[in-house]
Design an enzyme around this catalytic site. Structure first.
Site, PDB file in Angstrom:
ATOM      1  CE1 TYR A  50     -70.241  38.831 -87.286  1.00  0.00           C
ATOM      2  CE2 TYR A  50     -70.488  41.213 -87.241  1.00  0.00           C
ATOM      3  CZ  TYR A  50     -70.052  40.056 -87.873  1.00  0.00           C
ATOM      4  OH  TYR A  50     -69.430  40.129 -89.098  1.00  0.00           O
ATOM      5  CG  ASN A 113     -62.649  39.220 -91.822  1.00  0.00           C
ATOM      6  OD1 ASN A 113     -63.582  40.020 -91.825  1.00  0.00           O
ATOM      7  ND2 ASN A 113     -62.766  37.994 -91.334  1.00  0.00           N
ATOM      8  CD  GLU A 127     -75.448  34.850 -90.837  1.00  0.00           C
ATOM      9  OE1 GLU A 127     -74.938  34.893 -91.987  1.00  0.00           O
ATOM     10  OE2 GLU A 127     -74.809  34.498 -89.832  1.00  0.00           O
TER      11      GLU A 127
HETATM   12  P1  CMP Z   1     -67.122  37.051 -89.447  1.00  0.00           P
HETATM   13  O1  CMP Z   1     -67.232  35.926 -90.407  1.00  0.00           O
HETATM   14  O2  CMP Z   1     -67.857  38.287 -89.805  1.00  0.00           O
HETATM   15  O3  CMP Z   1     -67.612  36.553 -88.001  1.00  0.00           O
HETATM   16  C1  CMP Z   1     -67.116  37.110 -86.793  1.00  0.00           C
HETATM   17  C2  CMP Z   1     -66.029  38.105 -87.017  1.00  0.00           C
HETATM   18  O4  CMP Z   1     -65.272  38.457 -85.883  1.00  0.00           O
HETATM   19  C3  CMP Z   1     -65.011  37.523 -87.971  1.00  0.00           C
HETATM   20  O5  CMP Z   1     -65.563  37.435 -89.276  1.00  0.00           O
HETATM   21  C4  CMP Z   1     -63.850  38.491 -87.787  1.00  0.00           C
HETATM   22  O6  CMP Z   1     -63.932  39.607 -88.653  1.00  0.00           O
HETATM   23  C5  CMP Z   1     -64.050  39.023 -86.363  1.00  0.00           C
HETATM   24  N1  CMP Z   1     -62.967  38.666 -85.476  1.00  0.00           N
HETATM   25  C6  CMP Z   1     -62.178  39.556 -84.849  1.00  0.00           C
HETATM   26  N2  CMP Z   1     -61.282  38.915 -84.087  1.00  0.00           N
HETATM   27  C7  CMP Z   1     -61.490  37.589 -84.241  1.00  0.00           C
HETATM   28  C8  CMP Z   1     -60.867  36.413 -83.710  1.00  0.00           C
HETATM   29  N3  CMP Z   1     -59.840  36.488 -82.858  1.00  0.00           N
HETATM   30  N4  CMP Z   1     -61.357  35.208 -84.095  1.00  0.00           N
HETATM   31  C9  CMP Z   1     -62.414  35.135 -84.952  1.00  0.00           C
HETATM   32  N5  CMP Z   1     -63.030  36.214 -85.471  1.00  0.00           N
HETATM   33  C10 CMP Z   1     -62.573  37.428 -85.123  1.00  0.00           C
END
Ligand code: CMP
Length: 139
Positions: A50, A113, A127
């Site tokens: 990340y 999520n 990735e």
């Molecule tokens: P992902 O697609 O795994 O990429 C980054 C992750 O950050 C996203 O899914 C969310 O699970 C997490 N996340 C947590 N808070 C936020 C936010 N405010 N906006 C976007 N992503 C978030």
């Protein structure tokens, strides 16, 4: 064109025994699992994965969440795999996700999520290579 994308079944989903449920929705969307493994990510691995979000306010919580339990990392193959996967995942925030999507069905919050999916073909390749050796992918 038939392409590949990268998916993670996140700790909130593995904890609730939803590996099969999520995978079924991916398969029903026309994606084929060509590589899959259940892993416990290290902090360093999650921070590296990340890294693009390093300056975001949610970065530390995101890394803690992603190492809070096992995840299932997968390479998926299908026609326009990145878009197909993003469509079936639904919006990042489950409150905004459409009916019938994985996040609408299963996600608990914007952080928990349930799934990650690559946002471009370029990132999909990066990735997939972050977690899989070429010989672990069987198309
Ligand atoms: P992902 O697609 O795994 O990429 C980054 C992750 O950050 C996203 O899914 C969310 O699970 C997490 N996340 C947590 N808070 C936020 C936010 N405010 N906006 C976007 N992503 C978030």
């Amino acid at each position: 064109a038939v392409t590949r994308t990268f998916s993670i079944i996140k700790p909130d989903a593995t904890r609730r025994n939803l590996t099969g449920g999520v995978t079924k929705m991916l398969e029903e969307a026309g994606l084929r699992v060509v590589a899959s493994k259940r892993i416990q990510m290290t902090k360093e691995q999650a921070e590296g994965f990340y890294a693009v979000h390093k300056e975001r306010p949610f970065f530390n919580d995101l890394v803690s969440f992603m190492i809070s339990g096992p995840v299932v990392v997968q390479a998926l193959e299908g026609e326009d795999a990145v878009k197909r996967n993003r469509d079936v995942m639904g919006a990042t925030n489950p409150a905004d996700a459409a009916e019938g999507t994985i996040r609408k069905t299963y996600a608990e919050s914007i952080e928990a999520n349930s799934v990650h999916g690559s946002d471009s073909d370029e990132n999909a390749a990066i990735e997939i290579a972050y977690f899989f050796k070429p010989e672990e992918i069987v198309g």
